[in-house]
Design a protein around this motif. Sequence first.
Motif, PDB file in Angstrom:
ATOM      1  N   SER A 271       0.832  -1.209   0.000  1.00  0.00           N
ATOM      2  CA  SER A 271       0.000   0.000   0.000  1.00  0.00           C
ATOM      3  C   SER A 271       0.861   1.251   0.000  1.00  0.00           C
ATOM      4  O   SER A 271       0.595   2.218  -0.728  1.00  0.00           O
ATOM      5  N   LEU A 272       1.911   1.258   0.828  1.00  0.00           N
ATOM      6  CA  LEU A 272       2.805   2.418   0.895  1.00  0.00           C
ATOM      7  C   LEU A 272       3.584   2.585  -0.406  1.00  0.00           C
ATOM      8  O   LEU A 272       3.794   3.722  -0.868  1.00  0.00           O
TER       9      LEU A 272
ATOM     10  N   LEU B 254      -4.833   3.318   3.565  1.00  0.00           N
ATOM     11  CA  LEU B 254      -3.657   3.180   4.432  1.00  0.00           C
ATOM     12  C   LEU B 254      -4.076   3.164   5.900  1.00  0.00           C
ATOM     13  O   LEU B 254      -3.535   2.396   6.702  1.00  0.00           O
TER      14      LEU B 254
ATOM     15  N   PHE C  87       1.264   4.116  -2.900  1.00  0.00           N
ATOM     16  CA  PHE C  87       1.058   5.532  -2.578  1.00  0.00           C
ATOM     17  C   PHE C  87       2.251   6.370  -3.023  1.00  0.00           C
ATOM     18  O   PHE C  87       2.080   7.487  -3.536  1.00  0.00           O
ATOM     19  N   ALA C  88       3.452   5.851  -2.851  1.00  0.00           N
ATOM     20  CA  ALA C  88       4.656   6.587  -3.256  1.00  0.00           C
ATOM     21  C   ALA C  88       4.741   6.700  -4.778  1.00  0.00           C
ATOM     22  O   ALA C  88       5.080   7.772  -5.312  1.00  0.00           O
TER      23      ALA C  88
END
Length: 318
Positions: free
Chosen positions: A112-113, A279, A116-117
Motif C-alpha cells: 500500500s505504501l 492506508l 502511494f509513493a
Amino acid sequence: MIVNIGILLGGLIVLIAGGEFLVRGSASIALRLKISPLVVGLTVVAFGTSAPELFISVQSALSGSPDIAMGNVIGSNICNLALVLGVTSFITPVPVQKDIMRIDWPMAMGSSLLMFALVQGNLISFWEGILFVSILASYTFFIIRKSRKETKSSQAQAEALDVPAQPTASVWRDILLLALGIVGLTFGSNWFVFGAKELAITIGVSERVVGITVVALGTSLPELATAIVAATRKETDIAMGNLIGSNIFNILSILGFTSIIAPIQVNDIIIRSDMIWMLLVTFMIFPMMITRRKINKVEGVILLAFYLYYIYSVIGPV
C-alpha cells in the motif's frame, strides 16, 4: 437509469459466475498436473476470486475510465478490511495466525505504501506495473515454498479454501469450465463497466464515486457472502489471511497487470483522500490483531463504523 442498473447487475452476475467457473476449471486442471491442493488454493483460487476486479480494471483503463480502475482496487481493499472483516468479526471473533502479523500484514502495508509513493506523479506506468508483478511473483513463491514445508496444516487449509484433493470430473469438462470462465469474465466486465459509466452520467456523480462505491462493493460481494457463511458456521480460521492476501493481490496483480496493458492515470482526489483511507484502515487492524490475537465484536463494530463513515464522506459532499 433502470436499463443501466440492469446492465450493471447483469454484468456483475456474469462476472461472479465467470470467476466461479474459472476457479473450478483451473483448480481441477492444476490438480491433474499433480500440484498440491494447498498450492492450488494459494495461487489458482486466489487469482480466480480476484479475476472480476482484474478484468474490470483492465476494461476500465482501456475504455478511458481510469477512475473506475483505481476506485475498484482502492474501494475493494477498504471494503475487505472494514466491511467484510467488520461483519465477520461482529458475528464471531476472527482468530489471527502468527504469519499474518509477521508476513502478510507487513506485505499488505508495504504494498500500500509503495503504491502511494509511486502514484505521486499521477500515473502508474508500464515499468511500475512490472515492479508490482515482480514483487507479487516473489511473494507468491515465498508463501508457496513456506506452506509446502508446513505439511501438518496443508490439508486443513486446502479444505478451508474449498479446493478438492483430487479432480472430480473429466478433463474436457474442466476445459469447458475454464473457457466459460474467461468468456464470462470478458463479457461481464464489459457490461459492468459500461453500466457503471452510464449510471455515473445518469445520476450526475463522478466515475471515481461509482468506482469506490458501486463497483468496489459489487466485486466484493462474493467475499462478503463467503465471510458471512463462514462466520455463521464458526469457520473463520483463515478469514484474516484471505482478506489481507486479497488486498496484496489487488494492488500488485490488478494494478500491475492493468498498468502493463495500459498505463493508469490517477486522479488527485484518489491520492489525497481514498488512498489515505486505505492506508489508515490497513494500519488500524494491526493493533487489533496483536492485542488478543483475534478481531472481536467490538472491533468489528469499529471497522463497520469506519466503512460507513468513509462511504458517507465519499457520497455526502456530492
